[in-house]
Design a protein around this motif. Sequence first.
Motif, PDB file in Angstrom:
ATOM      1  N   LEU A 247     -25.032  32.914   4.494  1.00  0.00           N
ATOM      2  CA  LEU A 247     -23.761  32.586   5.162  1.00  0.00           C
ATOM      3  C   LEU A 247     -22.741  32.016   4.166  1.00  0.00           C
ATOM      4  O   LEU A 247     -23.012  31.056   3.451  1.00  0.00           O
ATOM      5  CB  LEU A 247     -23.990  31.569   6.295  1.00  0.00           C
ATOM      6  CG  LEU A 247     -22.734  31.019   6.986  1.00  0.00           C
ATOM      7  CD1 LEU A 247     -21.942  32.129   7.671  1.00  0.00           C
ATOM      8  CD2 LEU A 247     -23.110  29.948   8.010  1.00  0.00           C
ATOM      9  N   ARG A 250     -17.576  27.450   5.738  1.00  0.00           N
ATOM     10  CA  ARG A 250     -17.631  26.011   5.975  1.00  0.00           C
ATOM     11  C   ARG A 250     -19.041  25.554   6.326  1.00  0.00           C
ATOM     12  O   ARG A 250     -19.492  24.508   5.889  1.00  0.00           O
ATOM     13  CB  ARG A 250     -16.659  25.633   7.100  1.00  0.00           C
ATOM     14  CG  ARG A 250     -16.582  24.161   7.350  1.00  0.00           C
ATOM     15  CD  ARG A 250     -15.556  23.828   8.390  1.00  0.00           C
ATOM     16  NE  ARG A 250     -14.202  24.163   7.941  1.00  0.00           N
ATOM     17  CZ  ARG A 250     -13.100  23.950   8.659  1.00  0.00           C
ATOM     18  NH1 ARG A 250     -13.205  23.408   9.863  1.00  0.00           N
ATOM     19  NH2 ARG A 250     -11.927  24.289   8.199  1.00  0.00           N
ATOM     20  N   HIS A 271     -14.033  30.726   6.812  1.00  0.00           N
ATOM     21  CA  HIS A 271     -14.665  31.640   5.848  1.00  0.00           C
ATOM     22  C   HIS A 271     -13.951  31.575   4.493  1.00  0.00           C
ATOM     23  O   HIS A 271     -14.583  31.363   3.460  1.00  0.00           O
ATOM     24  CB  HIS A 271     -14.644  33.080   6.390  1.00  0.00           C
ATOM     25  CG  HIS A 271     -15.443  34.027   5.540  1.00  0.00           C
ATOM     26  ND1 HIS A 271     -16.801  34.158   5.652  1.00  0.00           N
ATOM     27  CD2 HIS A 271     -15.074  34.848   4.535  1.00  0.00           C
ATOM     28  CE1 HIS A 271     -17.238  35.028   4.759  1.00  0.00           C
ATOM     29  NE2 HIS A 271     -16.201  35.468   4.063  1.00  0.00           N
ATOM     30  N   ASP A 287      -7.469  46.470  10.394  1.00  0.00           N
ATOM     31  CA  ASP A 287      -6.306  45.805  10.997  1.00  0.00           C
ATOM     32  C   ASP A 287      -5.323  45.393   9.892  1.00  0.00           C
ATOM     33  O   ASP A 287      -5.642  44.512   9.089  1.00  0.00           O
ATOM     34  CB  ASP A 287      -6.792  44.568  11.778  1.00  0.00           C
ATOM     35  CG  ASP A 287      -5.645  43.751  12.340  1.00  0.00           C
ATOM     36  OD1 ASP A 287      -4.470  44.153  12.194  1.00  0.00           O
ATOM     37  OD2 ASP A 287      -5.929  42.683  12.930  1.00  0.00           O
ATOM     38  N   LEU A 304     -14.099  50.788   7.763  1.00  0.00           N
ATOM     39  CA  LEU A 304     -15.047  50.578   6.663  1.00  0.00           C
ATOM     40  C   LEU A 304     -16.090  51.684   6.569  1.00  0.00           C
ATOM     41  O   LEU A 304     -16.620  51.956   5.483  1.00  0.00           O
ATOM     42  CB  LEU A 304     -15.700  49.190   6.755  1.00  0.00           C
ATOM     43  CG  LEU A 304     -16.658  48.857   7.891  1.00  0.00           C
ATOM     44  CD1 LEU A 304     -18.100  49.168   7.499  1.00  0.00           C
ATOM     45  CD2 LEU A 304     -16.562  47.362   8.202  1.00  0.00           C
TER      46      LEU A 304
HETATM   47  C1  FAD Z   1     -16.729  24.414  12.819  1.00  0.00           C
HETATM   48  C2  FAD Z   1     -16.744  25.881  12.492  1.00  0.00           C
HETATM   49  C3  FAD Z   1     -17.425  26.290  11.362  1.00  0.00           C
HETATM   50  C4  FAD Z   1     -17.436  27.644  11.020  1.00  0.00           C
HETATM   51  N1  FAD Z   1     -18.088  28.015   9.888  1.00  0.00           N
HETATM   52  C5  FAD Z   1     -18.006  29.306   9.476  1.00  0.00           C
HETATM   53  C6  FAD Z   1     -18.601  29.725   8.252  1.00  0.00           C
HETATM   54  O1  FAD Z   1     -19.235  28.948   7.533  1.00  0.00           O
HETATM   55  N2  FAD Z   1     -18.453  31.022   7.892  1.00  0.00           N
HETATM   56  C7  FAD Z   1     -17.769  31.933   8.649  1.00  0.00           C
HETATM   57  O2  FAD Z   1     -17.673  33.104   8.247  1.00  0.00           O
HETATM   58  N3  FAD Z   1     -17.223  31.565   9.823  1.00  0.00           N
HETATM   59  C8  FAD Z   1     -17.340  30.287  10.265  1.00  0.00           C
HETATM   60  N4  FAD Z   1     -16.793  29.940  11.460  1.00  0.00           N
HETATM   61  C9  FAD Z   1     -16.299  31.001  12.341  1.00  0.00           C
HETATM   62  C10 FAD Z   1     -14.911  31.479  11.985  1.00  0.00           C
HETATM   63  O3  FAD Z   1     -13.949  30.713  12.685  1.00  0.00           O
HETATM   64  C11 FAD Z   1     -14.705  32.962  12.399  1.00  0.00           C
HETATM   65  O4  FAD Z   1     -14.983  33.094  13.770  1.00  0.00           O
HETATM   66  C12 FAD Z   1     -15.564  33.938  11.622  1.00  0.00           C
HETATM   67  O5  FAD Z   1     -15.431  33.733  10.236  1.00  0.00           O
HETATM   68  C13 FAD Z   1     -15.127  35.375  11.969  1.00  0.00           C
HETATM   69  O6  FAD Z   1     -16.006  36.268  11.355  1.00  0.00           O
HETATM   70  P1  FAD Z   1     -15.547  37.773  11.112  1.00  0.00           P
HETATM   71  O7  FAD Z   1     -14.360  37.792  10.237  1.00  0.00           O
HETATM   72  O8  FAD Z   1     -16.767  38.498  10.642  1.00  0.00           O
HETATM   73  O9  FAD Z   1     -15.252  38.281  12.575  1.00  0.00           O
HETATM   74  P2  FAD Z   1     -13.871  38.596  13.289  1.00  0.00           P
HETATM   75  O10 FAD Z   1     -12.918  37.477  13.172  1.00  0.00           O
HETATM   76  O11 FAD Z   1     -14.223  39.094  14.646  1.00  0.00           O
HETATM   77  O12 FAD Z   1     -13.263  39.800  12.427  1.00  0.00           O
HETATM   78  C14 FAD Z   1     -13.814  41.068  12.348  1.00  0.00           C
HETATM   79  C15 FAD Z   1     -12.867  41.894  11.495  1.00  0.00           C
HETATM   80  O13 FAD Z   1     -13.425  43.174  11.309  1.00  0.00           O
HETATM   81  C16 FAD Z   1     -12.381  44.118  11.370  1.00  0.00           C
HETATM   82  N5  FAD Z   1     -13.014  45.391  11.755  1.00  0.00           N
HETATM   83  C17 FAD Z   1     -13.634  45.689  12.919  1.00  0.00           C
HETATM   84  N6  FAD Z   1     -14.147  46.943  12.864  1.00  0.00           N
HETATM   85  C18 FAD Z   1     -13.816  47.421  11.627  1.00  0.00           C
HETATM   86  C19 FAD Z   1     -14.062  48.664  10.974  1.00  0.00           C
HETATM   87  N7  FAD Z   1     -14.764  49.644  11.555  1.00  0.00           N
HETATM   88  N8  FAD Z   1     -13.578  48.832   9.721  1.00  0.00           N
HETATM   89  C20 FAD Z   1     -12.864  47.862   9.093  1.00  0.00           C
HETATM   90  N9  FAD Z   1     -12.618  46.665   9.661  1.00  0.00           N
HETATM   91  C21 FAD Z   1     -13.102  46.451  10.910  1.00  0.00           C
HETATM   92  C22 FAD Z   1     -11.423  43.588  12.407  1.00  0.00           C
HETATM   93  O14 FAD Z   1     -10.128  44.123  12.220  1.00  0.00           O
HETATM   94  C23 FAD Z   1     -11.488  42.099  12.153  1.00  0.00           C
HETATM   95  O15 FAD Z   1     -10.476  41.710  11.241  1.00  0.00           O
HETATM   96  C24 FAD Z   1     -16.776  28.595  11.828  1.00  0.00           C
HETATM   97  C25 FAD Z   1     -16.082  28.168  12.970  1.00  0.00           C
HETATM   98  C26 FAD Z   1     -16.072  26.825  13.287  1.00  0.00           C
HETATM   99  C27 FAD Z   1     -15.308  26.396  14.508  1.00  0.00           C
END
Ligand code: FAD
Length: 321
Positions: A247, A250, A271, A287, A304
Amino acid sequence: MTQDIFLLIEHIQGQVSDISYIMAAAARELAQNEGDSVIGILFGSGAEGLKDSLAVDKVIYCDHPTLSEFTSDAYKRTLISLLEDYSPRAILFGNTTLGADVSSSLAAHLKFPIINSCLKISDSGGIISQICGGKIMVDSQLADKTTLITVNPGGYKPEEGQSSSSPETITFSPPDLENLKVQLTQYIEPEAGDVDISQEKILIAIGRGIQTEDNIELADELAELLGGAVCASRPVIDQGWLSTSRLVGRSGKKVKPDLYLCLGISGATEHIEAITDSKTIIAVNSDPDAPIFDIAQYGIEVDLFDFIDPLLEQIENAKND
Ligand SMILES: Cc1cc2nc3c(=O)[nH]c(=O)nc-3n(C[C@H](O)[C@H](O)[C@H](O)COP(=O)(O)OP(=O)(O)OC[C@H]3O[C@@H](n4cnc5c(N)ncnc54)[C@H](O)[C@@H]3O)c2cc1C
Protein backbone atom coordinates in the motif's frame (compact mmCIF):
# COMPACT_ATOMS: atom_id res chain seq x y z
CA MET A 1 -4.25 40.43 14.18
CA THR A 2 -0.86 40.76 12.41
CA GLN A 3 -0.41 40.17 8.67
CA ASP A 4 2.05 37.28 9.24
CA ILE A 5 1.53 33.84 7.75
CA PHE A 6 2.46 30.94 10.05
CA LEU A 7 3.01 27.31 9.14
CA LEU A 8 3.39 24.27 11.40
CA ILE A 9 6.61 22.48 10.43
CA GLU A 10 6.19 18.70 10.22
CA HIS A 11 9.13 16.42 10.88
CA ILE A 12 9.53 12.77 11.69
CA GLN A 13 12.57 10.97 13.08
CA GLY A 14 14.88 13.91 12.49
CA GLN A 15 13.73 14.69 8.93
CA VAL A 16 11.64 17.65 7.81
CA SER A 17 8.69 16.25 5.83
CA ASP A 18 8.19 17.40 2.24
CA ILE A 19 4.83 18.89 3.14
CA SER A 20 6.64 21.49 5.29
CA TYR A 21 8.55 22.78 2.24
CA ILE A 22 5.34 22.70 0.18
CA MET A 23 3.63 24.79 2.89
CA ALA A 24 6.55 27.24 2.92
CA ALA A 25 6.13 27.71 -0.84
CA ALA A 26 2.36 28.26 -0.45
CA ALA A 27 2.90 30.63 2.50
CA ARG A 28 5.36 32.69 0.46
CA GLU A 29 2.73 33.09 -2.28
CA LEU A 30 0.11 34.10 0.27
CA ALA A 31 2.49 36.53 1.98
CA GLN A 32 3.78 37.97 -1.28
CA ASN A 33 0.38 39.47 -2.00
CA GLU A 34 0.33 41.43 1.24
CA GLY A 35 4.02 41.94 2.04
CA ASP A 36 3.69 39.83 5.20
CA SER A 37 6.33 37.65 6.93
CA VAL A 38 6.35 33.86 6.73
CA ILE A 39 6.98 32.28 10.13
CA GLY A 40 7.51 28.56 10.78
CA ILE A 41 6.41 26.97 14.05
CA LEU A 42 8.81 24.21 15.08
CA PHE A 43 8.21 21.86 18.01
CA GLY A 44 10.85 19.33 19.02
CA SER A 45 13.64 18.35 21.35
CA GLY A 46 17.11 19.47 20.26
CA ALA A 47 15.57 19.98 16.83
CA GLU A 48 16.27 23.67 16.17
CA GLY A 49 18.62 22.79 13.27
CA LEU A 50 15.66 21.44 11.29
CA LYS A 51 14.67 25.02 10.44
CA ASP A 52 17.77 25.63 8.35
CA SER A 53 16.56 24.35 4.99
CA LEU A 54 13.15 26.07 5.08
CA ALA A 55 12.32 29.18 3.05
CA VAL A 56 10.76 31.11 5.95
CA ASP A 57 11.67 34.49 7.44
CA LYS A 58 11.65 33.37 11.08
CA VAL A 59 11.01 30.26 13.15
CA ILE A 60 9.27 30.16 16.51
CA TYR A 61 10.94 27.19 18.20
CA CYS A 62 9.57 25.37 21.24
CA ASP A 63 11.90 22.78 22.80
CA HIS A 64 10.59 20.05 25.13
CA PRO A 65 11.27 16.27 25.37
CA THR A 66 7.52 15.57 25.04
CA LEU A 67 7.55 17.39 21.69
CA SER A 68 10.36 15.25 20.21
CA GLU A 69 7.80 13.26 18.18
CA PHE A 70 4.27 14.31 17.29
CA THR A 71 1.40 13.64 19.65
CA SER A 72 -1.88 15.38 19.10
CA ASP A 73 -2.49 16.47 22.67
CA ALA A 74 0.97 18.01 23.25
CA TYR A 75 0.97 19.85 19.91
CA LYS A 76 -2.52 21.19 20.45
CA ARG A 77 -1.77 22.39 23.98
CA THR A 78 1.45 24.12 22.84
CA LEU A 79 -0.27 25.79 19.87
CA ILE A 80 -3.10 27.10 22.02
CA SER A 81 -0.54 28.59 24.40
CA LEU A 82 1.43 30.09 21.48
CA LEU A 83 -1.71 31.68 20.03
CA GLU A 84 -2.22 33.59 23.27
CA ASP A 85 0.93 35.54 22.30
CA TYR A 86 0.57 35.64 18.52
CA SER A 87 -2.30 36.47 16.23
CA PRO A 88 -1.27 35.67 12.63
CA ARG A 89 -3.45 36.20 9.58
CA ALA A 90 -3.30 32.52 8.68
CA ILE A 91 -1.74 29.27 9.89
CA LEU A 92 -0.91 26.57 7.36
CA PHE A 93 -0.97 22.87 8.25
CA GLY A 94 -0.24 19.88 6.03
CA ASN A 95 -3.33 17.99 4.89
CA THR A 96 -1.68 14.99 6.54
CA THR A 97 -2.48 12.81 9.53
CA LEU A 98 -0.67 15.31 11.76
CA GLY A 99 -2.00 18.49 10.17
CA ALA A 100 -5.60 17.30 9.84
CA ASP A 101 -5.62 16.17 13.47
CA VAL A 102 -4.18 19.38 14.95
CA SER A 103 -5.93 21.89 12.68
CA SER A 104 -9.40 20.44 13.13
CA SER A 105 -9.16 20.23 16.91
CA LEU A 106 -7.66 23.72 17.08
CA ALA A 107 -10.43 25.14 14.88
CA ALA A 108 -13.06 23.54 17.11
CA HIS A 109 -11.36 24.68 20.33
CA LEU A 110 -10.58 28.28 19.32
CA LYS A 111 -13.55 28.71 16.95
CA PHE A 112 -11.19 29.68 14.11
CA PRO A 113 -12.38 29.33 10.49
CA ILE A 114 -10.67 26.56 8.52
CA ILE A 115 -10.13 26.10 4.76
CA ASN A 116 -9.24 22.53 3.80
CA SER A 117 -7.28 20.98 0.92
CA CYS A 118 -5.56 24.10 -0.42
CA LEU A 119 -3.68 23.25 -3.60
CA LYS A 120 -2.56 26.68 -4.79
CA ILE A 121 -2.69 30.37 -3.96
CA SER A 122 -4.19 32.32 -6.85
CA ASP A 123 -2.66 35.53 -8.22
CA SER A 124 -5.30 37.49 -6.30
CA GLY A 125 -4.46 35.73 -3.01
CA GLY A 126 -7.40 33.30 -3.13
CA ILE A 127 -7.04 29.87 -1.55
CA ILE A 128 -7.70 27.33 -4.32
CA SER A 129 -8.86 24.04 -2.81
CA GLN A 130 -9.33 20.75 -4.56
CA ILE A 131 -12.18 18.74 -3.08
CA CYS A 132 -14.31 15.67 -3.89
CA GLY A 133 -11.32 13.81 -5.34
CA GLY A 134 -10.44 16.73 -7.60
CA LYS A 135 -13.90 17.11 -9.15
CA ILE A 136 -14.56 20.49 -7.51
CA MET A 137 -12.19 23.46 -7.20
CA VAL A 138 -13.08 26.11 -4.60
CA ASP A 139 -11.70 29.66 -4.39
CA SER A 140 -11.87 30.94 -0.78
CA GLN A 141 -10.72 34.16 0.83
CA LEU A 142 -9.13 34.53 4.27
CA ALA A 143 -11.56 35.55 6.99
CA ASP A 144 -11.17 38.67 9.15
CA LYS A 145 -9.75 36.54 11.96
CA THR A 146 -6.91 34.00 12.06
CA THR A 147 -7.74 31.42 9.40
CA LEU A 148 -6.45 27.84 9.47
CA ILE A 149 -5.58 26.27 6.11
CA THR A 150 -4.67 22.66 5.36
CA VAL A 151 -2.39 22.29 2.35
CA ASN A 152 -2.42 19.38 -0.11
CA PRO A 153 0.75 18.14 -1.77
CA GLY A 154 0.84 18.58 -5.54
CA GLY A 155 0.36 22.35 -5.95
CA TYR A 156 3.98 23.30 -5.19
CA LYS A 157 7.20 21.34 -5.40
CA PRO A 158 9.20 20.86 -2.16
CA GLU A 159 12.21 22.62 -3.79
CA GLU A 160 10.12 25.80 -4.03
CA GLY A 161 9.99 25.99 -0.22
CA GLN A 162 13.68 25.31 0.42
CA SER A 163 16.40 27.84 1.16
CA SER A 164 20.11 27.79 1.94
CA SER A 165 19.94 30.74 4.37
CA SER A 166 19.02 29.97 7.96
CA PRO A 167 16.00 31.85 9.36
CA GLU A 168 16.11 33.76 12.65
CA THR A 169 14.89 31.82 15.72
CA ILE A 170 12.43 33.11 18.30
CA THR A 171 12.27 30.72 21.27
CA PHE A 172 8.95 29.97 22.89
CA SER A 173 8.62 28.43 26.37
CA PRO A 174 6.46 25.32 26.41
CA PRO A 175 3.28 25.26 28.49
CA ASP A 176 2.64 22.59 31.13
CA LEU A 177 2.84 19.30 29.20
CA GLU A 178 2.00 17.01 32.14
CA ASN A 179 -1.07 14.75 32.25
CA LEU A 180 -1.53 14.50 28.51
CA LYS A 181 -4.33 12.24 27.29
CA VAL A 182 -2.18 10.80 24.46
CA GLN A 183 1.48 9.86 24.85
CA LEU A 184 3.91 8.22 22.46
CA THR A 185 5.29 4.99 23.90
CA GLN A 186 7.00 3.48 20.86
CA TYR A 187 7.63 4.24 17.21
CA ILE A 188 6.92 1.13 15.11
CA GLU A 189 8.27 0.90 11.56
CA PRO A 190 5.86 -0.88 9.19
CA GLU A 191 7.03 -4.36 8.19
CA ALA A 192 8.78 -4.54 4.83
CA GLY A 193 6.72 -7.56 3.66
CA ASP A 194 7.78 -9.70 0.69
CA VAL A 195 8.98 -6.63 -1.24
CA ASP A 196 10.04 -3.34 0.34
CA ILE A 197 8.33 -0.91 -2.05
CA SER A 198 9.98 2.06 -0.34
CA GLN A 199 13.34 0.88 -1.77
CA GLU A 200 12.22 -0.10 -5.31
CA LYS A 201 13.50 1.98 -8.25
CA ILE A 202 10.59 1.09 -10.56
CA LEU A 203 7.02 0.84 -9.29
CA ILE A 204 3.92 -0.12 -11.25
CA ALA A 205 1.09 1.29 -9.15
CA ILE A 206 -2.44 0.05 -9.68
CA GLY A 207 -5.66 1.63 -8.51
CA ARG A 208 -9.37 0.91 -8.64
CA GLY A 209 -9.16 1.33 -12.43
CA ILE A 210 -7.58 -2.15 -12.63
CA GLN A 211 -11.14 -3.41 -12.00
CA THR A 212 -10.55 -7.09 -11.09
CA GLU A 213 -8.03 -9.20 -9.23
CA ASP A 214 -7.29 -11.19 -12.39
CA ASN A 215 -6.13 -8.04 -14.20
CA ILE A 216 -3.29 -7.59 -11.68
CA GLU A 217 -1.28 -10.12 -13.67
CA LEU A 218 -0.93 -7.45 -16.40
CA ALA A 219 0.80 -5.17 -13.90
CA ASP A 220 2.89 -8.12 -12.63
CA GLU A 221 4.03 -8.82 -16.17
CA LEU A 222 4.94 -5.17 -16.74
CA ALA A 223 6.85 -5.01 -13.43
CA GLU A 224 8.77 -8.17 -14.28
CA LEU A 225 9.74 -6.90 -17.73
CA LEU A 226 10.88 -3.54 -16.33
CA GLY A 227 12.60 -5.03 -13.27
CA GLY A 228 10.28 -3.36 -10.77
CA ALA A 229 7.50 -4.21 -8.31
CA VAL A 230 3.75 -3.75 -8.15
CA CYS A 231 2.19 -1.51 -5.51
CA ALA A 232 -1.33 -0.15 -5.12
CA SER A 233 -3.76 2.42 -3.85
CA ARG A 234 -6.06 1.64 -0.98
CA PRO A 235 -9.12 0.22 -2.81
CA VAL A 236 -6.94 -2.56 -4.26
CA ILE A 237 -5.53 -3.40 -0.81
CA ASP A 238 -8.97 -3.18 0.83
CA GLN A 239 -10.23 -5.77 -1.66
CA GLY A 240 -7.47 -8.08 -0.39
CA TRP A 241 -5.95 -8.36 -3.88
CA LEU A 242 -2.46 -7.41 -2.64
CA SER A 243 -0.89 -7.46 0.83
CA THR A 244 -0.86 -4.28 2.94
CA SER A 245 2.93 -4.08 2.51
CA ARG A 246 2.19 -2.93 -1.07
CA LEU A 247 0.00 0.00 0.00
CA VAL A 248 1.26 3.46 -0.99
CA GLY A 249 -0.12 6.45 0.86
CA ARG A 250 -1.00 7.94 4.17
CA SER A 251 -1.89 4.58 5.72
CA GLY A 252 0.85 2.73 3.87
CA LYS A 253 4.37 3.48 2.69
CA LYS A 254 6.07 6.55 1.29
CA VAL A 255 7.98 5.74 -1.90
CA LYS A 256 10.75 7.43 -3.89
CA PRO A 257 11.34 5.41 -7.08
CA ASP A 258 12.97 6.64 -10.29
CA LEU A 259 9.75 5.70 -12.09
CA TYR A 260 6.23 5.61 -10.64
CA LEU A 261 3.84 4.41 -13.32
CA CYS A 262 0.25 4.73 -12.06
CA LEU A 263 -2.50 2.81 -13.78
CA GLY A 264 -6.07 3.80 -12.92
CA ILE A 265 -5.27 5.88 -9.83
CA SER A 266 -7.24 9.12 -9.40
CA GLY A 267 -4.66 11.01 -7.29
CA ALA A 268 -6.36 11.46 -3.92
CA THR A 269 -4.33 13.47 -1.39
CA GLU A 270 -3.86 10.43 0.83
CA HIS A 271 -2.14 8.68 -2.05
CA ILE A 272 -0.09 11.44 -3.66
CA GLU A 273 1.42 12.73 -0.43
CA ALA A 274 3.50 9.53 -0.42
CA ILE A 275 4.79 9.72 -4.01
CA THR A 276 6.07 13.30 -4.33
CA ASP A 277 9.71 12.14 -3.94
CA SER A 278 9.44 10.00 -7.09
CA LYS A 279 11.82 11.18 -9.84
CA THR A 280 9.32 10.60 -12.67
CA ILE A 281 5.59 10.02 -12.36
CA ILE A 282 3.68 8.76 -15.38
CA ALA A 283 -0.10 8.63 -15.00
CA VAL A 284 -2.44 6.55 -17.15
CA ASN A 285 -6.09 7.44 -16.62
CA SER A 286 -9.19 7.60 -18.81
CA ASP A 287 -10.50 10.71 -16.99
CA PRO A 288 -8.85 13.91 -18.32
CA ASP A 289 -9.75 15.71 -15.07
CA ALA A 290 -8.15 13.14 -12.73
CA PRO A 291 -6.00 15.07 -10.18
CA ILE A 292 -3.11 12.65 -10.70
CA PHE A 293 -2.40 14.55 -13.95
CA ASP A 294 -1.62 17.66 -11.85
CA ILE A 295 1.45 16.04 -10.32
CA ALA A 296 2.55 13.62 -13.06
CA GLN A 297 5.37 14.70 -15.37
CA TYR A 298 3.76 12.62 -18.14
CA GLY A 299 0.05 11.93 -18.46
CA ILE A 300 -1.65 9.52 -20.83
CA GLU A 301 -5.40 9.90 -21.16
CA VAL A 302 -6.40 6.42 -22.24
CA ASP A 303 -8.12 3.24 -21.09
CA LEU A 304 -5.36 1.41 -19.27
CA PHE A 305 -6.31 -1.89 -20.93
CA ASP A 306 -5.64 -0.29 -24.34
CA PHE A 307 -2.28 0.90 -23.00
CA ILE A 308 -0.74 -2.11 -21.26
CA ASP A 309 -0.83 -4.72 -24.05
CA PRO A 310 0.90 -2.58 -26.71
CA LEU A 311 3.42 -1.43 -24.07
CA LEU A 312 4.22 -5.02 -23.06
CA GLU A 313 4.63 -5.89 -26.73
CA GLN A 314 6.95 -2.95 -27.40
CA ILE A 315 9.14 -3.65 -24.36
CA GLU A 316 9.42 -7.30 -25.36
CA ASN A 317 10.34 -6.32 -28.93
CA ALA A 318 12.93 -3.81 -27.69
CA LYS A 319 14.45 -6.48 -25.43
CA ASN A 320 14.63 -8.99 -28.30
CA ASP A 321 16.29 -6.54 -30.71
C1 FAD B 1 -7.63 8.55 6.60
C2 FAD B 1 -7.50 8.04 5.19
C3 FAD B 1 -6.33 7.40 4.84
C4 FAD B 1 -6.18 6.94 3.53
N1 FAD B 1 -5.01 6.34 3.19
C5 FAD B 1 -4.79 6.00 1.90
C6 FAD B 1 -3.54 5.44 1.48
O1 FAD B 1 -2.63 5.22 2.28
N2 FAD B 1 -3.39 5.15 0.17
C7 FAD B 1 -4.37 5.37 -0.76
O2 FAD B 1 -4.15 5.08 -1.95
N3 FAD B 1 -5.56 5.87 -0.39
C8 FAD B 1 -5.80 6.17 0.91
N4 FAD B 1 -7.02 6.66 1.27
C9 FAD B 1 -8.11 6.63 0.29
C10 FAD B 1 -8.07 7.78 -0.69
O3 FAD B 1 -8.82 8.87 -0.17
C11 FAD B 1 -8.70 7.39 -2.05
O4 FAD B 1 -10.01 6.92 -1.82
C12 FAD B 1 -7.92 6.34 -2.81
O5 FAD B 1 -6.57 6.70 -2.92
C13 FAD B 1 -8.52 6.18 -4.21
O6 FAD B 1 -7.89 5.12 -4.86
P1 FAD B 1 -7.93 5.03 -6.45
O7 FAD B 1 -7.29 6.23 -7.02
O8 FAD B 1 -7.35 3.70 -6.79
O9 FAD B 1 -9.48 4.95 -6.74
P2 FAD B 1 -10.46 6.03 -7.37
O10 FAD B 1 -10.36 7.33 -6.67
O11 FAD B 1 -11.78 5.36 -7.46
O12 FAD B 1 -9.88 6.26 -8.84
C14 FAD B 1 -9.87 5.30 -9.84
C15 FAD B 1 -9.32 5.98 -11.08
O13 FAD B 1 -9.21 5.03 -12.11
C16 FAD B 1 -9.57 5.65 -13.32
N5 FAD B 1 -10.00 4.56 -14.22
C17 FAD B 1 -11.07 3.74 -14.07
N6 FAD B 1 -11.09 2.82 -15.06
C18 FAD B 1 -10.01 3.10 -15.84
C19 FAD B 1 -9.49 2.50 -17.03
N7 FAD B 1 -10.06 1.43 -17.59
N8 FAD B 1 -8.37 3.04 -17.58
C20 FAD B 1 -7.76 4.12 -17.04
N9 FAD B 1 -8.20 4.71 -15.91
C21 FAD B 1 -9.30 4.20 -15.32
C22 FAD B 1 -10.68 6.60 -12.96
O14 FAD B 1 -10.80 7.63 -13.93
C23 FAD B 1 -10.23 7.11 -11.61
O15 FAD B 1 -9.46 8.29 -11.76
C24 FAD B 1 -7.21 7.11 2.58
C25 FAD B 1 -8.39 7.77 2.95
C26 FAD B 1 -8.52 8.23 4.24
C27 FAD B 1 -9.79 8.95 4.61
